[in-house]
Design a protein around this motif. Structure first.
Motif, PDB file in Angstrom:
ATOM      1  N   ALA A 214      69.025  36.344  42.291  1.00 32.33           N
ATOM      2  CA  ALA A 214      68.354  37.202  41.411  1.00 32.33           C
ATOM      3  C   ALA A 214      67.634  38.463  41.913  1.00 32.33           C
ATOM      4  N   LEU A 215      67.150  38.353  43.199  1.00 32.23           N
ATOM      5  CA  LEU A 215      66.448  39.335  43.798  1.00 32.23           C
ATOM      6  C   LEU A 215      67.538  40.078  44.630  1.00 32.23           C
ATOM      7  N   LEU A 216      68.536  39.745  44.929  1.00 26.73           N
ATOM      8  CA  LEU A 216      69.746  40.459  45.547  1.00 26.73           C
ATOM      9  C   LEU A 216      70.311  41.336  44.367  1.00 26.73           C
ATOM     10  N   ALA A 217      70.509  40.670  43.198  1.00 31.46           N
ATOM     11  CA  ALA A 217      71.138  41.565  41.997  1.00 31.46           C
ATOM     12  C   ALA A 217      69.940  42.862  41.711  1.00 31.46           C
ATOM     13  N   SER A 218      68.709  42.574  41.792  1.00 28.93           N
ATOM     14  CA  SER A 218      67.989  43.419  41.345  1.00 28.93           C
ATOM     15  C   SER A 218      67.588  44.651  42.375  1.00 28.93           C
ATOM     16  N   TRP A 219      67.865  44.197  43.641  1.00 24.78           N
ATOM     17  CA  TRP A 219      67.702  45.149  44.568  1.00 24.78           C
ATOM     18  C   TRP A 219      68.981  46.046  44.594  1.00 24.78           C
ATOM     19  N   ALA A 220      70.350  45.422  44.284  1.00 26.52           N
ATOM     20  CA  ALA A 220      71.431  46.233  44.549  1.00 26.52           C
ATOM     21  C   ALA A 220      71.446  46.984  43.460  1.00 26.52           C
ATOM     22  N   GLY A 221      71.169  46.726  42.056  1.00 25.29           N
ATOM     23  CA  GLY A 221      70.969  47.259  41.006  1.00 25.29           C
ATOM     24  C   GLY A 221      70.114  48.595  40.973  1.00 25.29           C
ATOM     25  N   THR A 222      68.989  48.334  41.554  1.00 23.90           N
ATOM     26  CA  THR A 222      68.076  49.619  41.998  1.00 23.90           C
ATOM     27  C   THR A 222      68.651  50.541  42.776  1.00 23.90           C
ATOM     28  N   TYR A 223      68.947  50.062  43.874  1.00 21.00           N
ATOM     29  CA  TYR A 223      69.736  51.004  44.732  1.00 21.00           C
ATOM     30  C   TYR A 223      71.060  51.595  44.351  1.00 21.00           C
ATOM     31  N   LEU A 224      71.767  51.016  43.470  1.00 19.12           N
ATOM     32  CA  LEU A 224      72.895  51.509  43.031  1.00 19.12           C
ATOM     33  C   LEU A 224      72.502  52.637  42.028  1.00 19.12           C
ATOM     34  N   ASP A 225      71.687  52.456  40.872  1.00 21.27           N
ATOM     35  CA  ASP A 225      71.119  53.310  40.081  1.00 21.27           C
ATOM     36  C   ASP A 225      70.485  54.405  40.821  1.00 21.27           C
ATOM     37  N   LEU A 226      69.576  54.360  41.814  1.00 12.89           N
ATOM     38  CA  LEU A 226      68.869  55.448  42.350  1.00 12.89           C
ATOM     39  C   LEU A 226      70.055  56.185  43.034  1.00 12.89           C
ATOM     40  N   TYR A 227      71.254  55.792  43.579  1.00 15.26           N
ATOM     41  CA  TYR A 227      72.382  56.558  44.097  1.00 15.26           C
ATOM     42  C   TYR A 227      73.125  57.273  43.009  1.00 15.26           C
ATOM     43  N   PHE A 228      73.518  56.529  42.223  1.00 15.13           N
ATOM     44  CA  PHE A 228      74.079  57.327  40.901  1.00 15.13           C
ATOM     45  C   PHE A 228      73.474  58.282  40.148  1.00 15.13           C
ATOM     46  N   VAL A 229      72.088  58.070  39.878  1.00 12.01           N
ATOM     47  CA  VAL A 229      71.108  59.163  39.441  1.00 12.01           C
ATOM     48  C   VAL A 229      70.958  60.120  40.381  1.00 12.01           C
ATOM     49  N   GLY A 230      70.776  59.754  41.716  1.00 11.05           N
ATOM     50  CA  GLY A 230      70.547  61.138  42.476  1.00 11.05           C
ATOM     51  C   GLY A 230      71.635  61.870  42.791  1.00 11.05           C
ATOM     52  N   LYS A 231      72.923  61.317  42.637  1.00  7.33           N
ATOM     53  CA  LYS A 231      74.116  62.039  42.541  1.00  7.33           C
ATOM     54  C   LYS A 231      74.362  62.854  41.296  1.00  7.33           C
ATOM     55  N   GLY A 232      73.559  62.563  40.176  1.00 17.51           N
ATOM     56  CA  GLY A 232      73.622  63.251  38.861  1.00 17.51           C
ATOM     57  C   GLY A 232      74.676  62.728  38.033  1.00 17.51           C
ATOM     58  N   LEU A 233      75.372  61.652  38.272  1.00 17.73           N
ATOM     59  CA  LEU A 233      76.514  60.915  37.581  1.00 17.73           C
ATOM     60  C   LEU A 233      76.091  60.303  36.045  1.00 17.73           C
ATOM     61  N   TYR A 234      74.620  59.973  36.341  1.00 19.05           N
ATOM     62  CA  TYR A 234      74.191  59.396  34.892  1.00 19.05           C
ATOM     63  C   TYR A 234      72.664  59.566  34.865  1.00 19.05           C
ATOM     64  N   THR A 235      71.964  59.330  33.849  1.00 19.56           N
ATOM     65  CA  THR A 235      70.548  59.542  33.544  1.00 19.56           C
ATOM     66  C   THR A 235      70.242  58.306  32.570  1.00 19.56           C
ATOM     67  N   PHE A 236      68.731  58.113  32.838  1.00 22.84           N
ATOM     68  CA  PHE A 236      68.217  57.336  31.836  1.00 22.84           C
ATOM     69  C   PHE A 236      67.080  57.932  31.119  1.00 22.84           C
ATOM     70  N   PRO A 237      67.336  58.707  29.857  1.00 20.61           N
ATOM     71  CA  PRO A 237      66.509  59.321  29.209  1.00 20.61           C
ATOM     72  C   PRO A 237      65.335  58.613  28.539  1.00 20.61           C
ATOM     73  N   LYS A 238      65.501  57.332  28.189  1.00 20.87           N
ATOM     74  CA  LYS A 238      64.411  56.724  27.602  1.00 20.87           C
ATOM     75  C   LYS A 238      64.131  55.593  28.602  1.00 20.87           C
ATOM     76  N   ARG A 239      62.967  55.800  29.376  1.00 23.63           N
ATOM     77  CA  ARG A 239      62.609  54.569  30.421  1.00 23.63           C
ATOM     78  C   ARG A 239      61.456  54.437  30.718  1.00 23.63           C
ATOM     79  N   PRO A 240      60.901  53.301  31.125  1.00 24.33           N
ATOM     80  CA  PRO A 240      59.338  53.087  31.344  1.00 24.33           C
ATOM     81  C   PRO A 240      58.852  54.100  32.614  1.00 24.33           C
ATOM     82  N   PHE A 241      57.846  54.439  32.468  1.00 31.20           N
ATOM     83  CA  PHE A 241      57.301  55.213  33.381  1.00 31.20           C
ATOM     84  C   PHE A 241      58.042  56.461  33.962  1.00 31.20           C
ATOM     85  N   PRO A 242      58.414  57.217  33.120  1.00 27.45           N
ATOM     86  CA  PRO A 242      59.442  58.444  33.549  1.00 27.45           C
ATOM     87  C   PRO A 242      58.887  59.281  34.781  1.00 27.45           C
ATOM     88  N   SER A 243      57.644  59.400  34.896  1.00 30.65           N
ATOM     89  CA  SER A 243      57.065  60.333  35.792  1.00 30.65           C
ATOM     90  C   SER A 243      57.143  59.751  37.002  1.00 30.65           C
TER      91      SER A 243
END
Length: 151
Positions: A33-62
């Protein structure tokens, strides 16, 4: 007053057909579960950083550019449910489950876009999601099995 003794035939061990929740099994669930959370977080950070997708409705957007609720809560809980389900299947059933879940998650991702939780760029293909989720789920399953053998 009679004294009742426990029978020597009595055993607290679970039958071979039921999953046992030994210490090693609990550790494997937690580590996966921790590995999945960690991998999912870093994959999202990578793809969001590359501008391939965004999360317009998310907690703590700032603070977070990704949906931290999904990666910190939903993904680990989903991983535990996925692993518990996978333990009950044979090899072919597990392969079919991974393919089916990948397709289901990819379809849910499309619906999440319609609701506005998720926005992909036009360059994104949902085939990427289908393949990516399949690889992710297979990786989590393999790591879980290795974590079980570590004790």
């Amino acid at each position: 007053m009679p004294i009742v003794k426990r029978s020597k035939k009595w055993s607290w061990r679970s039958s071979p057909n039921t999953p046992s929740f030994t210490r090693a099994n609990r550790r494997a669930y937690m580590a996966s579960a921790l590995l999945a959370s960690w991998a999912g977080t870093y994959l999202d950070l990578y793809f969001v950083g590359k501008g391939l997708y965004t999360f317009p409705k998310r907690p703590f957007p700032s603070v977070f550019s990704i949906d931290i609720f999904f990666t910190a809560i939903v993904l680990p809980l989903g991983t535990v449910l996925f692993l518990a389900f996978m333990e009950r299947l044979g090899r072919i059933g597990r392969a079919a489950a991974i393919l089916s879940l990948s397709a289901l998650i990819s379809a849910f991702e499309s619906k999440a876009e319609e609701v506005g939780w998720f926005i992909h760029t036009p360059e994104w293909s949902h085939w990427y999601s289908l393949v990516g989720y399949g690889v992710f789920l297979a990786m989590i399953w393999k790591c879980y099995r290795r974590f079980q053998r570590m004790d």
